[in-house]
Design an enzyme around this catalytic site. Structure first.
Site, PDB file in Angstrom:
ATOM      1  CG  ASP A   1      -0.401   0.281   2.509  1.00  0.00           C
ATOM      2  OD1 ASP A   1       0.842   0.392   2.617  1.00  0.00           O
ATOM      3  OD2 ASP A   1      -1.173   0.414   3.485  1.00  0.00           O
TER       4      ASP A   1
ATOM      5  CB  CYS B   1       1.053  -2.118   4.829  1.00  0.00           C
ATOM      6  SG  CYS B   1       0.914  -3.093   6.332  1.00  0.00           S
TER       7      CYS B   1
ATOM      8  CB  THR C   1       2.474  -1.673  11.005  1.00  0.00           C
ATOM      9  OG1 THR C   1       1.225  -2.176  10.475  1.00  0.00           O
ATOM     10  CG2 THR C   1       2.284  -0.255  11.535  1.00  0.00           C
TER      11      THR C   1
ATOM     12  CG  HIS D   1      10.464 -23.817  13.343  1.00  0.00           C
ATOM     13  ND1 HIS D   1      10.507 -23.708  14.714  1.00  0.00           N
ATOM     14  CD2 HIS D   1      11.608 -24.470  12.979  1.00  0.00           C
ATOM     15  CE1 HIS D   1      11.623 -24.268  15.172  1.00  0.00           C
ATOM     16  NE2 HIS D   1      12.319 -24.720  14.141  1.00  0.00           N
TER      17      HIS D   1
ATOM     18  CG  HIS E   1       8.838 -27.601  12.255  1.00  0.00           C
ATOM     19  ND1 HIS E   1       8.534 -27.005  13.453  1.00  0.00           N
ATOM     20  CD2 HIS E   1      10.148 -27.939  12.313  1.00  0.00           C
ATOM     21  CE1 HIS E   1       9.612 -26.981  14.209  1.00  0.00           C
ATOM     22  NE2 HIS E   1      10.609 -27.543  13.545  1.00  0.00           N
TER      23      HIS E   1
END
Ligand code: RB5
Length: 143
Positions: free
Chosen positions: A8, A65, A67, A98, A133
């Site tokens: 964004d 973005c 954050t 993992h 995993h």
């Protein structure tokens, strides 16, 4: 690998940097936008990336973005997408070893270009460990 990348307005500048980096590392890159710092809604860009990852037309995706939070929340709503919000080398490595993450999410307002480069290089290079995993990620619906 074929990598789809999207951002964004809050991640536009880092996305431009990461696109060049991933191309320089020898991968095929599809950039779905955004293409300027004009305001857009991050779920729209997450959709463009994750539909391709979910559908198998690309190997992996990268979403950026401000954050990384909104992108990771939106991305993990798509079938077969395992999106990891990473902040450093360790989380980028572990998201592959993992969690077999197939979408890397980052925040331009959180990490600088140096940390982002280290994360992208690591995330593209590290293989999934499998074993115990694999059965854990298989517990996710539609994995
Ligand atoms: C846009 O201002 C910002 O909210 C967005 O880039 C992202 O950080 C959302 O999680």
């Amino acid at each position: 690998m074929k990598i789809v990348i999207g951002a964004d307005h809050g991640g536009f500048h880092l996305k431009e940097f990461v696109r060049t980096l991933v191309q320089d590392l020898g991968h095929e890159v599809e950039d779905v936008g955004c293409y300027s710092t004009d305001s857009v809604n991050y779920p729209d860009l997450a959709s463009l990336v994750c539909e391709k990852v979910s559908g198998g037309s690309v190997d992996r995706g990268i979403l950026i973005c401000g954050t990384g939070l909104g992108m990771s929340m939106a991305a993990n709503r798509y079938a077969l997408v395992r999106a990891a919000l990473c902040h450093d080398h360790y989380t980028a490595r572990m998201s592959r070893e993992h969690n077999n993450a197939n979408v890397l999410c980052m925040g331009e307002r959180v990490v600088g270009s140096g940390v982002a480069e280290d994360m992208v290089r690591t995330w593209l290079a590290v293989e999934f460990s499998g074993g115990r995993h694999q059965s854990r990620i298989a517990q996710f619906s539609q994995c």
